[in-house]
Design a protein around this motif. Structure first.
Motif, mmCIF file in Angstrom:
data_model
loop_
_atom_site.group_PDB
_atom_site.id
_atom_site.type_symbol
_atom_site.label_atom_id
_atom_site.label_comp_id
_atom_site.label_asym_id
_atom_site.label_seq_id
_atom_site.Cartn_x
_atom_site.Cartn_y
_atom_site.Cartn_z
ATOM 1 N N LEU A 239 0.798 -1.226 0.000
ATOM 2 C CA LEU A 239 0.000 0.000 0.000
ATOM 3 C C LEU A 239 0.833 1.279 0.000
ATOM 4 N N ALA A 240 2.126 1.167 -0.178
ATOM 5 C CA ALA A 240 2.989 2.348 -0.147
ATOM 6 C C ALA A 240 2.534 3.384 -1.168
ATOM 7 N N GLY A 241 2.323 4.618 -0.697
ATOM 8 C CA GLY A 241 1.922 5.711 -1.572
ATOM 9 C C GLY A 241 0.454 5.734 -1.924
ATOM 10 N N LYS A 242 -0.318 4.778 -1.426
ATOM 11 C CA LYS A 242 -1.751 4.722 -1.733
ATOM 12 C C LYS A 242 -2.556 5.434 -0.643
ATOM 13 N N LEU A 243 -3.671 6.029 -1.066
ATOM 14 C CA LEU A 243 -4.477 6.873 -0.179
ATOM 15 C C LEU A 243 -5.742 6.169 0.274
ATOM 16 N N PHE A 244 -5.977 6.175 1.592
ATOM 17 C CA PHE A 244 -7.193 5.662 2.214
ATOM 18 C C PHE A 244 -7.928 6.852 2.817
ATOM 19 N N LEU A 245 -9.129 7.146 2.314
ATOM 20 C CA LEU A 245 -9.939 8.261 2.818
ATOM 21 C C LEU A 245 -11.135 7.728 3.587
ATOM 22 N N THR A 246 -11.333 8.259 4.793
ATOM 23 C CA THR A 246 -12.435 7.819 5.628
ATOM 24 C C THR A 246 -12.815 8.944 6.585
ATOM 25 N N SER A 247 -13.688 8.651 7.547
ATOM 26 C CA SER A 247 -14.109 9.695 8.481
ATOM 27 C C SER A 247 -14.445 9.106 9.838
ATOM 28 N N GLY A 248 -14.347 9.950 10.861
ATOM 29 C CA GLY A 248 -14.658 9.551 12.225
ATOM 30 C C GLY A 248 -13.414 9.269 13.040
ATOM 31 N N LEU A 249 -13.274 9.977 14.166
ATOM 32 C CA LEU A 249 -12.161 9.728 15.089
ATOM 33 C C LEU A 249 -12.655 9.396 16.491
ATOM 34 N N GLY A 250 -13.938 9.020 16.601
ATOM 35 C CA GLY A 250 -14.519 8.720 17.912
ATOM 36 C C GLY A 250 -14.052 7.393 18.464
ATOM 37 N N GLY A 251 -14.894 6.790 19.332
ATOM 38 C CA GLY A 251 -14.488 5.604 20.071
ATOM 39 C C GLY A 251 -13.961 4.482 19.214
ATOM 40 N N MET A 252 -14.742 4.019 18.237
ATOM 41 C CA MET A 252 -14.304 2.918 17.379
ATOM 42 C C MET A 252 -13.577 3.426 16.140
ATOM 43 N N SER A 253 -14.109 4.480 15.531
ATOM 44 C CA SER A 253 -13.525 4.970 14.282
ATOM 45 C C SER A 253 -12.141 5.565 14.479
ATOM 46 N N GLY A 254 -11.796 5.927 15.718
ATOM 47 C CA GLY A 254 -10.474 6.467 16.002
ATOM 48 C C GLY A 254 -9.353 5.500 15.703
ATOM 49 N N ALA A 255 -9.699 4.231 15.511
ATOM 50 C CA ALA A 255 -8.694 3.219 15.206
ATOM 51 C C ALA A 255 -8.176 3.315 13.782
ATOM 52 N N GLN A 256 -8.905 3.976 12.902
ATOM 53 C CA GLN A 256 -8.585 3.934 11.470
ATOM 54 C C GLN A 256 -7.198 4.489 11.122
ATOM 55 N N PRO A 257 -6.829 5.681 11.617
ATOM 56 C CA PRO A 257 -5.499 6.181 11.243
ATOM 57 C C PRO A 257 -4.358 5.318 11.757
ATOM 58 N N LYS A 258 -4.503 4.775 12.971
ATOM 59 C CA LYS A 258 -3.471 3.880 13.501
ATOM 60 C C LYS A 258 -3.354 2.630 12.621
ATOM 61 N N ALA A 259 -4.507 2.071 12.228
ATOM 62 C CA ALA A 259 -4.505 0.884 11.369
ATOM 63 C C ALA A 259 -3.898 1.201 10.014
ATOM 64 N N GLY A 260 -4.175 2.397 9.484
ATOM 65 C CA GLY A 260 -3.600 2.803 8.211
ATOM 66 C C GLY A 260 -2.087 2.864 8.268
ATOM 67 N N ASN A 261 -1.570 3.370 9.396
ATOM 68 C CA ASN A 261 -0.112 3.408 9.574
ATOM 69 C C ASN A 261 0.484 2.003 9.604
ATOM 70 N N ILE A 262 -0.173 1.106 10.333
ATOM 71 C CA ILE A 262 0.333 -0.261 10.427
ATOM 72 C C ILE A 262 0.278 -0.948 9.057
ATOM 73 N N ALA A 263 -0.807 -0.667 8.309
ATOM 74 C CA ALA A 263 -0.969 -1.278 6.982
ATOM 75 C C ALA A 263 -0.018 -0.663 5.955
ATOM 76 N N GLY A 264 0.482 0.561 6.233
ATOM 77 C CA GLY A 264 1.495 1.159 5.380
ATOM 78 C C GLY A 264 0.983 2.069 4.288
ATOM 79 N N CYS A 265 -0.127 2.785 4.531
ATOM 80 C CA CYS A 265 -0.673 3.676 3.510
ATOM 81 C C CYS A 265 -0.740 5.115 4.019
ATOM 82 N N ILE A 266 -1.270 6.001 3.188
ATOM 83 C CA ILE A 266 -1.583 7.377 3.597
ATOM 84 C C ILE A 266 -3.048 7.369 4.028
ATOM 85 N N THR A 267 -3.331 7.815 5.229
ATOM 86 C CA THR A 267 -4.706 7.837 5.716
ATOM 87 C C THR A 267 -5.143 9.271 5.965
ATOM 88 N N VAL A 268 -6.287 9.648 5.398
ATOM 89 C CA VAL A 268 -6.923 10.923 5.711
ATOM 90 C C VAL A 268 -8.257 10.605 6.368
#
Length: 682
Positions: A239-268
């Motif tokens: 996933l290097a250089g690939k963009l993942f776009l999503t929304s929500g930083l609350g209780g459950m959705s807050g996991a998304q940017p951390k998961a994006g980092n672990i998966a190796g992509c750009i997360t917005v």
């Protein structure tokens, strides 16, 4: 008065001083005024029954003010003065070790670092509550401090009905949340009966005391993003250089940017709430925060060029980002949404073009206008998403009811037989099937066929010592078990095993702990039983200093019947039944679970799902070893057998394998039907 004395006291005989409303905390939005005058009187009567009559005159006036100001009676005055966090198990009063472990879990769900709205006893999802009010919390903790090993506490939607005689092998606690008569399970029914103080929305792991902070979903999100990346890969690239776009930083959705980092992509990840955005930034769950769309476009283009692994929070509305990226021709590789659309009109989704503060005011004072604005935003968001997917973006519904609510808003979230985007009215006018979504659920495409059908789901554990060194030991034990199992695992599950071994090896480095010393990984029945047995042995040998609580997310193989998420890859028509979840919780209860729970609602909304969970305390005993084998085997294979009966190929493979291991397991295998039989049959 010591902490232990306060726990044992329960509801105090003398009412404490009134507490100031803490504006620095993240609070639940005001709920809409839905009760009649007589119903408001009933709500106050219901609240007052927790207290001696001598306090009724003072409290009646106060509770009426809370009902008017917040739409609910939270009993803020009775919020305890001690710090709320999961203490080491030996700091809790009582004579039952299992009860102390449950107190540890309850306090973790209400920890300020964990809970979304801690003063309203809401853990995540905007309305996922542990209790309805502070009297219920105090009384529950009191009962747990008194509990013996042959008693069971019954909890009705947050209310502790009482301790009942049972036996040592019975569950210590049985929890039900929101279990309505079916005809009273619409969204406004929740608003009404919750305001009356007679039911609550327990979400999934909030009302079952099994929430472990955003880590609880980081792993599942990581697996989802990794496998979504594998679906779009042209040459097995990462996933290097690939963009993942999503929304929500609350209780459950807050996991998304951390998961994006672990998966190796750009997360917005877009978020409208400034407080929760700052919390995630301070916790290190996002790397950067941007408030300007032009700056966001520039930063994303730079990250793409340099193939950075970075997570960026945009403080603003997600609709603006989808539209801006379309305008500026920013290519989105992966797209999703994880706002709380199960609760779209009470703080789960915020409309574009209205400030966060004004939206909170509108949803309470002008709910119909707010609903119109939400639906208008969903139509705009869907239109923008459709523009991107036409260019190749892979968009998936992340189980938050996006498809469902977009459809209800009249958005073009369907495709007709010619592949054209359309809304449900157009599809119906064409005489075509109204379940032809334009986009798949992530369970249909990824988690169902790759994980759930094979028995892999979110197994989790908590070290009640609250000692990080114990958690580190459990990580190593789990890794060793999985590596040994992988040596003889069939090809069908090698990828799942490898992903989980990689995950657990990086768990410490990724700093996933928020609140209790907890961990999660995806494992099948064999993996869960082997890991749990190894934990139990380590406790027995004093390598681990205190009991371990086992659990899972309800978002699993067996625990949840949800036609638009967990069971969306069930195609025999039974995705709208709830037998599996009910069977699951009943089976867990007599096979050794320490506590069980069954909820209406969770993830995709009130009335849309039935889900069940469990907790099990391992104390190093022979009894615990017997219970873990019996219960964990059932907890997973119940769901595999149902998925097998739905003719899911992976589940049939998995249940046949389970029968080879356990000769007492006998499951009905479906006979497959040749498609040619239906040519000209009707």
């Amino acid at each position: 008065m010591t902490f232990q004395d306060q726990i044992k006291q329960g509801i105090p005989l003398e009412i404490p001083s009134k507490k100031a409303y803490n504006t620095a905390l993240n609070h639940a939005p005001k709920r809409k005024d839905i009760l009649s005058k007589s119903e408001k009187e009933l709500a106050i009567r219901n609240a007052l029954r927790y207290f001696d009559k001598i306090h009724h005159a003072v409290l009646a006036k106060e509770f009426a003010e809370e009902l008017k100001e917040y739409g609910r009676i939270y009993m803020y005055r009775f919020r305890p003065d001690y710090k709320m966090y999961a203490r080491p198990i030996n700091e809790y009063p009582g004579k039952c070790e299992q009860a102390k472990a449950i107190m540890h879990m309850i306090q973790n769900n209400l920890d300020y670092a964990v809970a979304q709205h801690p003063h309203e006893l809401i853990t995540y999802g905007g309305n996922g509550a542990v209790f309805q009010n502070w009297a219920q919390y105090l009384l529950t903790m009191h009962y747990l401090s008194e509990m013996a090993d042959d008693q069971t506490l019954a909890i009705y939607s947050g209310h502790p009905m009482g301790l009942f005689p049972s036996h040592k092998n019975a569950p210590r606690v049985v929890v039900t949340n929101g279990m309505m008569i079916p005809n009273y399970s619409k969204q406004d029914d929740w608003e009404k009966y919750n305001a009356l103080g007679v039911t609550q929305y327990g979400q999934m792991t909030a009302g079952s005391y099994m929430y472990i902070g955003p880590q609880g979903i980081v792993h599942g999100t990581t697996i989802t993003v990794l496998n979504a990346g594998r679906k779009i890969a042209k040459n097995n690239e990462d996933l290097a250089g690939k963009l993942f776009l999503t929304s929500g930083l609350g209780g459950m959705s807050g996991a998304q940017p951390k998961a994006g980092n672990i998966a190796g992509c750009i997360t917005v990840c877009a978020e409208v709430n400034p407080k929760i955005t700052e919390i995630r930034l301070s916790q290190g769950w996002i790397d950067e925060k941007i408030t300007d769309l032009n700056e966001l476009v520039s930063r994303v283009n730079q990250a793409k060029k340099n193939k950075e692994v970075v997570s960026i929070a945009y403080l603003g509305n997600i609709v603006e980002v989808w539209e801006k990226f379309a305008e500026e021709n920013v290519y989105i590789d992966l797209g999703s949404d994880q706002t709380s659309l199960h609760n779209p009109y009470a703080g789960g989704y915020y409309p574009v073009g209205i400030s966060f503060e004004d939206a909170n005011e509108m949803m309470a004072t002008h709910p119909e206008m707010f609903k119109e604005k939400v639906q208008e935003s969903l139509r705009r968001q869907t239109t923008a998403i459709n523009k991107h997917t036409a260019k190749g973006t892979y968009f998936f519904d992340y189980g938050n009811a996006f498809l469902l609510e977009a459809s209800r808003a009249g958005a073009e979230i369907y495709k007709d037989s010619k592949g054209n985007f359309c809304n449900i009215e157009t599809l119906s006018s064409l005489g075509e099937e109204t379940e032809r979504w334009a986009y798949p659920s992530y369970v249909q495409d990824i988690m169902g066929p790759m994980c759930f059908d094979y028995g892999f789901g979110p197994f989790r554990w908590v070290c009640t010592s609250a000692n990080p060194s114990d958690l580190e030991k459990t990580d190593k034990i789990a890794c060793d078990v999985l590596e040994e199992l992988m040596k003889n695992s069939p090809n069908e599950i090698q990828q799942q095993m490898a992903d989980n071994i990689q995950w657990i090896k990086g768990a410490q480095e990724n700093k996933l702990v928020v609140g209790s010393q907890a961990r999660i990984l995806y494992a099948d029945a064999e993996g869960r039983m082997k890991i749990a047995e190894a934990f139990n042995d380590a406790i027995k040998n004093e390598e681990i200093s205190a009991p371990i609580v086992l659990g899972r997310d309800h978002h699993d193989v067996s625990g949840t019947d949800s036609p638009y998420r967990e069971t969306s890859n069930i195609y025999d028509g039974s995705q709208f039944t709830a037998d599996m979840a009910i069977q699951n919780v009943i089976g867990d209860s007599f096979r050794g679970a320490t506590w069980v729970s069954i909820h209406n609602g969770g993830g995709v909304g009130w009335g849309e799902v039935i889900n069940g969970g469990f907790g099990m305390v391992l104390d190093g005993s022979i009894e615990a070893k017997k219970r873990l084998k019996s219960m964990l085997f059932w907890d997973v294979n119940n769901g595999i057998s149902r998925r097998n009966w739905a003719r899911n190929e992976g589940a049939t493979f998995a249940i046949k394998r389970a029968m080879e291991v356990e000769p007492k397991l006998k499951v009905t295998i479906p006979n497959l039907v040749d498609d040619s039989l239906f040519h000209n049959l009707f």
